[in-house]
Scaffold this motif. Structure first.
Motif, PDB file in Angstrom:
ATOM      1  N   ASP A  24      46.227 -37.192 -16.452  1.00 25.36           N
ATOM      2  CA  ASP A  24      46.049 -35.978 -17.248  1.00 25.36           C
ATOM      3  C   ASP A  24      45.216 -34.966 -16.473  1.00 25.36           C
ATOM      4  OD1 ASP A  24      47.404 -37.093 -19.395  1.00 25.36           O
ATOM      5  OD2 ASP A  24      45.595 -38.085 -20.123  1.00 25.36           O
ATOM      6  N   VAL A  44      39.150 -40.884 -22.283  1.00 25.86           N
ATOM      7  CA  VAL A  44      39.531 -41.401 -23.595  1.00 25.86           C
ATOM      8  C   VAL A  44      40.211 -42.752 -23.400  1.00 25.86           C
ATOM      9  CG1 VAL A  44      40.998 -41.008 -25.600  1.00 25.86           C
ATOM     10  CG2 VAL A  44      39.788 -39.107 -24.535  1.00 25.86           C
ATOM     11  N   VAL A  45      39.729 -43.771 -24.115  1.00 27.60           N
ATOM     12  CA  VAL A  45      40.367 -45.077 -23.937  1.00 27.60           C
ATOM     13  C   VAL A  45      41.216 -45.470 -25.136  1.00 27.60           C
ATOM     14  CG1 VAL A  45      38.743 -46.012 -22.267  1.00 27.60           C
ATOM     15  CG2 VAL A  45      38.240 -46.257 -24.678  1.00 27.60           C
ATOM     16  N   GLU A  46      41.002 -44.830 -26.267  1.00 26.55           N
ATOM     17  CA  GLU A  46      41.782 -45.232 -27.440  1.00 26.55           C
ATOM     18  C   GLU A  46      41.785 -44.090 -28.450  1.00 26.55           C
ATOM     19  OE1 GLU A  46      42.667 -48.900 -27.649  1.00 26.55           O
ATOM     20  OE2 GLU A  46      44.165 -47.972 -28.955  1.00 26.55           O
ATOM     21  N   GLU A  47      42.933 -43.893 -29.111  1.00 27.06           N
ATOM     22  CA  GLU A  47      42.973 -42.921 -30.198  1.00 27.06           C
ATOM     23  C   GLU A  47      43.646 -43.566 -31.399  1.00 27.06           C
ATOM     24  OE1 GLU A  47      42.603 -38.795 -29.405  1.00 27.06           O
ATOM     25  OE2 GLU A  47      44.151 -38.984 -27.876  1.00 27.06           O
ATOM     26  N   TYR A  48      43.239 -43.158 -32.576  1.00 23.17           N
ATOM     27  CA  TYR A  48      43.747 -43.789 -33.785  1.00 23.17           C
ATOM     28  C   TYR A  48      43.836 -42.740 -34.861  1.00 23.17           C
ATOM     29  CZ  TYR A  48      44.320 -47.652 -37.106  1.00 23.17           C
ATOM     30  OH  TYR A  48      44.813 -48.531 -38.032  1.00 23.17           O
ATOM     31  N   ARG A  63      34.972 -43.561 -22.792  1.00 29.92           N
ATOM     32  CA  ARG A  63      34.030 -44.213 -21.887  1.00 29.92           C
ATOM     33  C   ARG A  63      33.346 -43.130 -21.061  1.00 29.92           C
ATOM     34  NH1 ARG A  63      37.321 -46.558 -18.580  1.00 29.92           N
ATOM     35  NH2 ARG A  63      37.833 -48.186 -20.047  1.00 29.92           N
TER      36      ARG A  63
END
Lengths: 502, 498
Positions: B388, B27-31, B19
């Motif tokens: 972080d 970072v809102v999501e990692e995959y 975002r």
């Protein structure tokens, strides 16, 4: 409340009060009102403990109250409530256990937020004007002996609730060794330093309607005898000028009030003036009924509580938004969870109250993402545990937090230590709710609300969930398999899923 | 604005959703999925149909996820395996048809540049010469950065998957294979400008990050440091084992059990040439760079990319903003705290590291207010500990959280779990810094910066604090008196306000 009698005992910080009343065709009539002075607050705020002498005195008072209730054959229609004098005592468990064992009296200890909430409901019910004020935003300030609790309400949302430790008796106890002439200075410094921490947040609401409550209001009403239900800041300032240099005896005689009231008047007036300054308002409202009366009405369920569900939901959503939650996902999981709850009623056998807990946690289970994506369930737990939800008691808040913590499945139950103090019954209830939430969460694993509808078919040996969607769904299926495991273990029944594509 | 970047590497396919807001991104999501496309390409020269199918499934999963996060910009890149696959065009076409995602193949130079962007977001590159290597599956990028500017960049075919297939055919590997590998690498590396002028080495890529994960015994910090001594021991261990046996090594990703050997040997050679006793690893470096590049291409320059901007400080302020901190008060307390720190060096004898810890704690001491005012010092501890930071180790963050926690109420006590878990030296740091922070916070009691500066004079066992202000500051003096105890206790002095 149906016709009949109801009683409430309020264990306050400076006195024990009991009110007994009767309801007849919707009309209330007070039958008995007893006040016995005993300042638990003096013990608790200065030593942190209720002294042994006070415990025995409390026992005597309560047993007399109990006799009174027996005279009226109150039976089980009563409630015993304690506030900060008991709540903050290090030996509170002993105090509660003692009264339970010796008198069979279960005492309910309110958090400052529950206390504030009951007062709020009371004010809403008895004070016509309040609902209009509420639309534009209103601040509720409860100045009690121990704490000053503040709630900001606007529309149907509780925007803010916090409790600060500068109640009048507490201030009096902290500075009781000081010279009379230095006390006002000390009170003000102490209050200012507390207020400076919240000023930044509170001033951002820009709300000027202030309603005060608490035992302090009774003292002020005694002094001013106002004909309406508001007082001006000027009145309080005059009072301040009159008493700031005087000692307790003078104050007691000047206003013909009780000694324990005279003792706290000076710190109390300082609190009022500082709070009014914080909200930049020159007048404030108050409600005329006593706290025991409000408690009685509240616990006998005599207050109208319509729309309260809506208030709770709005307040919860407001919290979700503060933590930037995925609103669509939250609402969807909530709907699924409640649907599961209703349809599986015969399996879990839980009641309406549990349904509400499930609803709240379904909306808030992911708020921890805001702190960090990693271990978000732990952060959700932390945040929910620190929320001051006025509508919900301490224990239920903790249970909701635990459900959020456990919504993500872990190999082993790594959090066991956090809830192994709960009773077996509560632990079981907790797990049931967790198992429902997990399934609901899995139904929106992609956060995309792909399942348009689901149907449940109950068999003897299995529960079949049929998922209806536009396209083949993948995430949800994988996730369901994992997340239904707890449910299957708890209820010993298999969950089978099938897809139907429209 | 929400953006998603997808990086199709030779070993793994990863997505990161961020975002972007106020000159910063989160970072809102990692995959991640391990597909190992390299296995196909470096053996057969093309990507097999079954692998294409897997790739399409993965990309569809990713698409579902990014659509759910209201992403408005998506960028997917592929690196070495696509560069070298003979059927790359066909695969790109097929993916476009079945997922709608367009894949952009980037060349080695560009890959190195993205890596550099990623490093620049995590390391202070000012006034130093840094070698950035990105050892991937199919290629290895090398870049030298001097005082924030790239001065050399080269893409080499030394990806660890590729090297594995070229050099190591036996299992366990033979001594002769190792020797031949080392000799060849000696030659290849001597063509690169790697020498002892390099001050730091930063490695990107999953395999080296796995090595630092093993070295850190499961520490998942984004930035980690690996000692060469550890690397030597680790090499000895894996050379003696076959691949099956290696999978039992704790924290080693089983799918990297084979390629970890060429990667470790290569970095060891580089350390030897640069005469360094260790290297840093950065996880997600390429994706971070890709995210930043995508944001830049949308016309947004991030705060930290602007001149004279300390990355470390920018991150602290970003965290503060997230928790709606009262910036003026935070910065004033920071200013006062650092000034007291500098003027009492004789007393506390602490260094720059501790000064940076104090700076972060001073800025963030009240951030717990976001949760609630009551117990906010404890909430500050929690929020700081779980945020972080950049430029701080996880130990530093623990100390920052502790110092912030003790800005009010009880001083550090051994009955507090968070404090008791520290060693003696750390306990001293927390006590000393929170003693300073308490005074700085007291001096801005009114939250309006009325005390513009504090002078400190140490005379034997008395420390004089002189306040300068244009307004009256009774409240501040009062607060000072009530908060000075810890300072007096820690430094065994008397603190006097003048």
């Amino acid at each position: 409340m149906k016709n009949g009698l109801f009683a409430v005992i309020n264990i306050g910080t400076s006195a024990f009060r009991m009110e007994i009343g009767s309801f007849l065709n919707g009309k209330y009539k007070q039958i008995e009102y007893l006040v016995k002075s005993l300042s638990l607050g003096k013990d608790t705020f200065s030593n942190g403990l209720i002294s042994s002498a006070s415990i025995h005195e409390a026992y005597d008072i309560l047993s007399k109250f109990k006799e009174k209730m027996n005279e009226y054959r109150i039976g089980k229609k009563f409630e015993v409530i304690a506030t900060s004098g008991v709540r903050e005592a290090k030996n509170r468990d002993f105090f509660l256990d003692f009264m339970d064992k010796k008198l069979g009296m279960k005492i309910r200890v309110l958090t400052p937020y529950e206390e504030l909430y009951i007062r709020y409901i009371g004010i809403k019910n008895e004070f016509e004007r309040f609902n209009r004020l509420e639309k534009n935003g209103v601040v509720l300030v409860n100045v009690s002996s121990g704490n000053v609790s503040i709630a900001v309400v606007k529309g149907k949302t509780i925007l803010y609730a916090d409790s600060l430790r500068f109640g009048s008796l507490r201030l009096n106890e902290i500075f009781k060794e000081l010279d009379e002439k230095n006390k006002v200075y000390a009170y003000n410094r102490y209050i200012e330093s507390m207020i400076s921490g919240v000023e930044y947040v509170i001033s951002s609401f820009k709300i000027k309607n202030v309603v005060f409550s608490g035992s302090s209001i009774n003292i002020l009403r005694g002094i001013f005898s106002p004909s309406n239900n508001f007082l001006a800041q000027k009145d309080i300032e005059f009072l301040f000028d009159e008493i700031k240099k005087e000692n307790v005896d003078f104050i007691r005689d000047r206003f013909s009030i009780r000694r324990n009231e005279a003792e706290v008047l000076k710190p109390m007036v300082c609190v009022y003036l500082n709070v009014l300054k914080l909200f930049e308002t020159d007048l404030f409202y108050f409600s005329k009924t006593t706290f025991p009366r409000k408690l009685l009405m509240y616990y006998s369920k005599s207050y109208k509580q319509k729309n309260l569900k809506e208030y709770l939901e709005k307040t919860i959503l407001n919290i979700g938004e503060k933590y930037n939650f995925d609103k669509k996902h939250a609402l969807y999981v909530r709907d699924c969870a409640l649907k599961l709850f209703d349809m599986l009623q015969n399996h879990h056998l839980l009641d309406k109250k549990h349904r509400q807990l499930l609803e709240i946690v379904a909306l808030l289970h992911d708020v921890g993402y805001y702190v960090n994506e990693e271990n978000h369930e732990e952060h959700s737990y932390y945040i929910i545990n620190s929320l001051h939800l006025p509508q919900i008691g301490e224990k239920d808040s903790r249970i909701i937090a635990l459900i959020a913590l456990l919504h993500k499945e872990k190999e082993k139950d790594v959090y066991l230590r956090l809830y192994n103090y709960l009773s077996q019954e509560d632990t079981f209830m907790l797990k049931k709710l967790v198992s429902l939430l997990r399934i609901a969460d899995a139904l929106d694993a992609s956060h995309k609300q792909l399942i348009k509808e689901f149907k449940i078919k109950l068999d003897k040996n299995s529960i079949k969930i049929k998922l209806i969607s536009d396209n083949f769904i993948f995430f949800e299926m994988v996730s369901l398999k994992k997340k239904a495991r707890l449910f299957e273990e708890l209820f010993g029944i298999k969950i089978e899923t099938e897809q139907e594509i429209e | 604005m929400n953006i998603a970047v997808i990086d199709i590497g030779s070993n793994s396919v990863r997505m990161q959703i961020s975002r972007v807001q106020d000159g910063m991104y989160d970072v809102v999501e990692e995959y991640k999925r391990m597909l190992r496309l390299g296995d196909d390409v470096f053996l057969d020269g093309l990507i097999k149909e079954t692998t294409i199918e897997k790739l399409i499934t993965t990309l569809n999963e990713m698409k579902e996820l990014y659509l759910s996060k209201s992403v408005n910009t998506v960028r997917a890149i592929a690196t070495a395996s696509f560069r070298e696959a003979s059927n790359a065009d066909y695969v790109i076409d097929k993916i476009k048809q079945s997922t709608g995602i367009s894949i952009e193949i980037i060349d080695g130079q560009n890959e190195a540049y993205l890596g550099f962007l990623g490093v620049s977001a995590n390391f202070e590159l000012k006034d130093s010469r840094v070698l950035i290597t990105d050892i991937g599956g199919g290629s290895a990028e090398f870049m030298v950065v001097d005082n924030e500017k790239p001065v050399f960049s080269k893409s080499t075919p030394f990806g660890c998957n590729k090297l594995l297939h070229r050099y190591f055919k036996s299992d366990p590997v033979k001594e002769s294979e190792v020797i031949r590998f080392k000799e060849d690498m000696d030659k290849e590396i001597s063509a690169l400008p790697i020498d002892d002028k390099i001050e730091h080495i930063v490695c990107l890529g999953g395999t080296l990050n796995n090595i630092s994960y093993i070295a850190g015994k499961g520490n998942s910090d984004r930035v980690k440091y690996v000692d060469r001594k550890f690397l030597k021991g680790f090499l000895r261990e894996i050379i003696g084992k076959n691949i099956e046996e290696r999978t039992n090594i704790k924290y080693l990703e089983p799918k990297r059990a084979d390629i970890v050997l060429p990667a470790a040997l290569l970095i060891d050679k580089i350390l030897y040439k640069a005469q360094k006793s260790g290297f840093y690893t950065l996880s997600g470096g390429l994706r971070t760079g890709l995210t930043i590049d995508t944001i830049n291409k949308a016309g947004i320059v991030l705060d930290f990319q602007k001149k004279h901007h300390s990355l470390r400080l920018a991150r602290i302020i970003q965290i503060g903003k997230k928790f709606n901190f009262e910036k003026a008060h935070a910065m004033q307390v920071k200013k006062l705290a650092l000034s007291i720190f500098d003027k009492t060096k004789k007393l506390h004898k602490l260094q720059d590291r501790e000064k940076n810890i104090l700076e972060a704690a001073a800025i963030l001491h009240d951030c717990g207010n976001y949760i609630s005012y009551s117990k906010h010092h404890k909430h500050s501890y929690y929020l700081i500990k779980n945020s972080d930071f950049i430029g701080y180790s996880s130990k530093d963050v623990e100390l920052i959280a502790n110092v912030a926690r003790y800005h009010r109420k009880s001083p550090p006590k051994s009955t507090h779990q968070n404090f008791n878990a520290l060693n003696d030296e750390e306990k001293y740091i927390v006590r000393a810094l929170s003693a300073i922070l308490r005074i700085a916070d007291a001096v801005d009691r009114t939250h309006d910066a009325r005390v513009s500066c504090v002078d400190v004079e140490v005379q034997n066992t008395v420390v004089f604090f002189q306040f300068t202000s244009k307004k009256e500051f009774l409240l501040e003096i009062n607060a000072f008196e009530s908060k000075k105890n810890l300072f007096e206790e820690v430094f065994n002095v008397k603190a006097v306000a003048r």
